[in-house]
Design a protein around this motif. Sequence first.
Motif: not given
Length: 358
Positions: A51-75
């Motif tokens: 998945i390509m994100v138009g700026g991972l550190d932008k707050v408007i796209y926060l759910p992308a990195m947060l999902t990974q950090r929470l481990g929800f993709f793996a689960e």
Amino acid sequence: MRPNPTGRAAAAALAAVLLFPLAACANDAASVSHSGAAPAGQKVDGPKVKIMVGGLDKVIYLPAMLTQRLGFFAEAGVNVELMSEPAGVNATTALLAGDVQGAVGFYDHTIDLQAKGKNVESVVQFSQAPGEVEIVSTKQAGAITSGADFKGRKLGVTSIGSSTDFLTKYLAVKNGTSVSEFSPIAVGAGQTFIAALQQGSIDAGMTTDPTVAAILDKGLGKILYDMRTPEGSRAALGGLYPSSSLYMNSDWVEKNKDTTQKLANAFVRTLKWMSTHNPEEIAAKMPADYAQGGGEQYAAAIKATLPMFTTDGVMPADGPKTVLAVLAAFHPDVKGKEGSIDLARTYTTEFVDKAVTG
């Protein structure tokens, strides 16, 4: 079978041509340091998706990195590799070229691409408002009080042809200022935007958090239009304006429904998690270097932007019509084609409606 490099290059070139008029997707402070791939999440026995994100550190796209950090993709049973480009248009280019299976960027790309004969759809709608803010330089705050005062001004946008450019033009015309009566200035995002405002290169401009928080903290500007909330979107644009989303090629979605469902399960779970946790808790889950202005400022930026997010990933009912109306006002490939745009094909709720988040 070994990939055909010539075919891949041709596809990328075609994608770039298709997307040239809709340059960088609206927004903000993704720095070059965050370009490339993010650290991989936990590996599971499941499909792999880029998945390509138009700026991972932008707050408007926060759910992308947060999902990974929470481990929800793996689960959810899917291996996701997050990649980052500073502009949403680059994410869409990668998607059309087949380099990635999904993109996180503005929903408006799906309408633009349909006008060009490409079928791309929002699968999970992260937001119901643009997350954008029109900031006026403190020195000009008394003279610029609405879009009617844009006449003769230099207005900062991410890039010419970007979503910030379109929204700026819409706000001008809505308030009686012709697009030929002001100068849109491409100033990028983050520090380049701040410097342009500080140095007087622009009188006002459109950007998002965390840049907004940094500007306000430094006393460099004041808010003119705040579109980080549903109320702000309605006031400025006449309705809800869905922006950040996970969008994918419709053909790929049809052929990979199980994988798409896993992605929807993970993202909807994150959106629900965000709705039950405070900004400080959300900030604590993100990479430390995303808080470039400090932890408190980053949490404040998240707090100000949180109202834009949906809690279930569902497209707001009247949102697509608002986006179409804005694009049709200025976009050369959309204007005059409103009647031929099938909005129902620009998004789907099939997967978020069935999302398993437990």
